[in-house]
Design an enzyme around this catalytic site. Structure first.
Site, PDB file in Angstrom:
ATOM      1  N   LYS A 166      42.801 -24.950  -6.230  1.00 24.07           N
ATOM      2  CA  LYS A 166      42.550 -24.900  -8.058  1.00 24.07           C
ATOM      3  C   LYS A 166      43.576 -25.045  -8.390  1.00 24.07           C
ATOM      4  O   LYS A 166      44.853 -24.533  -8.203  1.00 24.07           O
ATOM      5  CB  LYS A 166      42.022 -24.051  -8.045  1.00 24.07           C
ATOM      6  CG  LYS A 166      40.088 -23.761  -7.740  1.00 24.07           C
ATOM      7  CD  LYS A 166      39.802 -22.639  -8.197  1.00 24.07           C
ATOM      8  CE  LYS A 166      38.442 -21.930  -7.166  1.00 24.07           C
ATOM      9  NZ  LYS A 166      37.443 -20.802  -7.695  1.00 24.07           N
TER      10      LYS A 166
ATOM     11  N   LYS B  28      26.632 -18.432  -3.648  1.00 29.85           N
ATOM     12  CA  LYS B  28      27.660 -17.118  -3.948  1.00 29.85           C
ATOM     13  C   LYS B  28      26.602 -15.831  -3.586  1.00 29.85           C
ATOM     14  O   LYS B  28      25.244 -15.852  -3.405  1.00 29.85           O
ATOM     15  CB  LYS B  28      27.743 -16.882  -5.342  1.00 29.85           C
ATOM     16  CG  LYS B  28      28.723 -17.949  -6.245  1.00 29.85           C
ATOM     17  CD  LYS B  28      29.679 -17.389  -5.701  1.00 29.85           C
ATOM     18  CE  LYS B  28      31.044 -18.556  -6.958  1.00 29.85           C
ATOM     19  NZ  LYS B  28      32.101 -18.493  -6.055  1.00 29.85           N
TER      20      LYS B  28
ATOM     21  N   ASP C 143      40.879 -18.673  -0.908  1.00 30.67           N
ATOM     22  CA  ASP C 143      40.921 -19.003  -2.369  1.00 30.67           C
ATOM     23  C   ASP C 143      41.061 -18.206  -3.495  1.00 30.67           C
ATOM     24  O   ASP C 143      42.825 -18.464  -3.507  1.00 30.67           O
ATOM     25  CB  ASP C 143      38.792 -18.805  -3.122  1.00 30.67           C
ATOM     26  CG  ASP C 143      38.956 -19.534  -4.346  1.00 30.67           C
ATOM     27  OD1 ASP C 143      39.980 -19.712  -4.929  1.00 30.67           O
ATOM     28  OD2 ASP C 143      37.534 -19.835  -4.503  1.00 30.67           O
TER      29      ASP C 143
END
Ligand code: SMG
Length: 376
Positions: free
Chosen positions: A267, A168, A243
């Protein structure tokens, strides 16, 4: 043609659970120290099915947040499904009038899909056309106070077998940290994930990161900014992976056509359900764009579904489908365990193949709500 089996949803049970994380998880948008989730149980005439809602405490990853998901599930979504829906693909249509709230919709659809597959005796992986019974796993490493602390955490994960590491990053904790880690680990597959924290003015930073041999850079720019991602991608050798920007199969198609990315993260919560996640996969697969399955610090319930998604043919990169002990001392289900070769088994039993352990569930439950048919 054989008729598809149908089920009847008698009631929906919502449960909020809270489980401490083994270590705080920090991203560019904040830090989490415990996992809160809404578990959705679809109670059917033949049994039950489970889904997990991945919205967080606060609307930072996306506009959804746990309390809003709870209200939407309790007030509108569950009543629209109880007694009304007989096949999993009808859930999305029954909820279409509700704008947004994809994570809540995804959890309810997952519960109905799980119940339906259990009834039919079919695993989620087979239903999705899965081609693998084990999948390679990566790990996502939160921002730590120093590069050395991050490195120590990473070495622990690598010794367990994880196949790639996602770091991250946030403004001010990016190039120097990644460079230190790359120098210490010249051969480890590394990627970075910015969660949309940068702007096109940061292009020189990404050009510098481009020199570090990363697998990908995940979501460098704003969620709603496909055009600037396309401009940035054109300047980089390293693939951009989107994402947050991909909320549907339609978004995936737009991103691919605009060349805004060369990799897509899936996701199910972010795209409104497992069935839409499969459609995102199909768009990417049809365009030769590699896919991997992300994570939202799910309990075993959500993780099981993610592993089934990871068995689809176009999912060719290791996902954030890490083992239970990366997150929790005690998971809600039987723990998922990483093999030393860095893979985890795809659940093979009907539906998602796992269920919450009643005693763990009881201990972690913070509140419940039961929604049954409206009396007319
Ligand atoms: O499940 O291992 C996991 C977490 C993976 O990095 C991860 N998730 O941006 O992809 C992401 C973050 C979102 C976490 S929000 C709580």
């Amino acid at each position: 043609m054989t008729q598809e089996p149908t089920l009847s949803v008698r009631a929906v049970e919502l449960r909020e659970v809270a489980i401490p994380l083994v270590r705080p998880f920090r991203t560019s948008f904040g830090e989490e120290t415990q996992k809160r989730a809404i578990l959705v149980r679809a109670i059917t005439d033949d049994g039950e099915g489970w889904g997990e809602c991945v919205s967080s405490d606060e609307p930072r990853y996306s506009e959804e947040w746990l309390e809003g998901s709870w209200m939407a599930l309790e007030r509108w979504m569950s009543p629209a499904v109880v007694s009304e829906v007989h096949r999993p693909d009808q859930v999305a249509s029954a909820l279409r009038w509700i704008r947004g709230h994809r994570m809540a919709k995804a959890a309810l659809e997952a519960a109905v899909l799980d119940g339906w597959l259990r009834m039919a005796g079919v695993s989620l992986s087979s239903h999705l056309g899965g081609v693998r019974d084990r999948v390679p796993c990566g790990v996502s490493v939160g921002i730590a106070p120093t590069a050395e602390a991050m490195l120590e955490e990473i070495l622990g994960y690598l010794s367990k077998g994880y196949r790639r590491v996602k770091l991250k990053i946030e403004p001010g904790r990016d190039l120097a940290v990644v460079r230190t880690i790359r120098e210490a680990l010249p051969d480890t597959p590394l990627s970075v994930d910015a969660n949309g924290a940068y702007t096109p003015a940061d292009t020189p930073l990404f050009e510098a990161l481009d020199e570090l041999g990363l697998m990908m850079m995940v979501q460098p720019l704003d969620t709603e900014d496909l055009l600037d991602h396309a401009a940035l991608q054109a300047r980089l050798r390293t693939p951009i992976c989107l994402d947050e920007s991909i909320r549907s199969a339609r978004d995936a198609l737009a991103a691919v056509r605009l060349e805004a990315c060369r990799i897509i993260n899936i996701k199910p919560g972010r795209v409104g359900g497992i069935l839409e996640a499969k459609r995102v996969h199909d768009v990417a697969f049809g365009s030769n764009v590699p896919v991997w399955i992300g994570g939202m610090l799910e309990t075993g319930v959500g993780r099981a579904a993610n592993l089934a998604l990871a068995s689809m043919p176009g999912v060719t990169l290791p996902g954030d489908t890490s083992a239970s002990d990366r997150y929790f001392r005690e998971d809600l289900t039987e723990p998922f365990v990483l093999s030393p070769d860095g893979t985890m088994p795809v659940p093979a039993a009907p539906g998602i193949g796992v269920e919450p352990l009643p005693e763990h569930l009881r201990r972690c439950t913070v509140r419940t709500s039961h929604i049954s048919a409206r009396s007319t």
